[in-house]
Design a protein around this motif. Sequence first.
Motif, PDB file in Angstrom:
ATOM      1  N   LYS A   1     -38.821 -63.712  16.633  1.00 43.79           N
ATOM      2  CA  LYS A   1     -38.786 -63.663  18.209  1.00 43.79           C
ATOM      3  C   LYS A   1     -38.427 -64.788  18.754  1.00 43.79           C
ATOM      4  N   ASN A   2     -38.710 -65.936  18.233  1.00 45.37           N
ATOM      5  CA  ASN A   2     -38.378 -67.271  18.772  1.00 45.37           C
ATOM      6  C   ASN A   2     -36.886 -67.488  18.479  1.00 45.37           C
TER       7      ASN A   2
ATOM      8  N   HIS B   1     -34.569 -65.074  18.338  1.00 39.25           N
ATOM      9  CA  HIS B   1     -33.907 -64.220  19.385  1.00 39.25           C
ATOM     10  C   HIS B   1     -34.026 -64.741  20.817  1.00 39.25           C
ATOM     11  N   ARG B   2     -35.082 -65.228  21.175  1.00 34.32           N
ATOM     12  CA  ARG B   2     -35.206 -66.019  22.410  1.00 34.32           C
ATOM     13  C   ARG B   2     -34.234 -67.012  22.737  1.00 34.32           C
TER      14      ARG B   2
ATOM     15  N   ARG C   1     -31.205 -66.819  25.262  1.00 34.38           N
ATOM     16  CA  ARG C   1     -30.972 -67.395  26.484  1.00 34.38           C
ATOM     17  C   ARG C   1     -29.755 -68.235  26.612  1.00 34.38           C
TER      18      ARG C   1
ATOM     19  N   LYS D   1     -27.138 -65.850  27.644  1.00 32.41           N
ATOM     20  CA  LYS D   1     -27.383 -64.900  28.822  1.00 32.41           C
ATOM     21  C   LYS D   1     -26.157 -64.306  29.511  1.00 32.41           C
TER      22      LYS D   1
ATOM     23  N   THR E   1     -28.686 -58.904  24.144  1.00 32.35           N
ATOM     24  CA  THR E   1     -30.118 -59.439  23.500  1.00 32.35           C
ATOM     25  C   THR E   1     -30.041 -60.101  22.578  1.00 32.35           C
TER      26      THR E   1
END
Length: 158
Positions: free
Chosen positions: A28-29, A31-32, A36, A39, A44
Amino acid sequence: MNILKGREDMSDVEDGIKLLRTIKRVMKNAHRIMGRRFKELNLTGPQLFVVMNLMRHGKMKISDLGEKMSLSNSTVSGIIDRLERQNVVKRTRSREDRRIVYVSVTPEFKKIADAKHEEVDRIFQSMIDVATPEEMDIISRGLYTLEKVMNRQKMNGE
């Protein structure tokens, strides 16, 4: 039933759940962070990882892409559907076997992605640079060991 044995089994289950939760948080980190940084591409994290795999390996079948990413075919297919609507990827049928469908990055998006390729490398390198050599060794050995254990289980039919 041995009460102590029951506790060991429960502890193993709890350890396994903790491990899976840690893996989920790490993914998850990642991917985040990637989402970011990219963007402006309107992708995604999972979409970006699909595109990166296609850029690195060229056209692929959805099943091969899913295997490389450790995702189900249906998950990958859903990601591909959205990427196709955005003109990021395209599907093409094999000339030899019409049942086989390949996915590749569109030429238009490839130009954009080529410009971003170096930035992707820098991002992953910066993630690694904050770790000490000892930490990297521990992480690498742990991940290789986890993969080996999971492959052993897969070979046992589970």
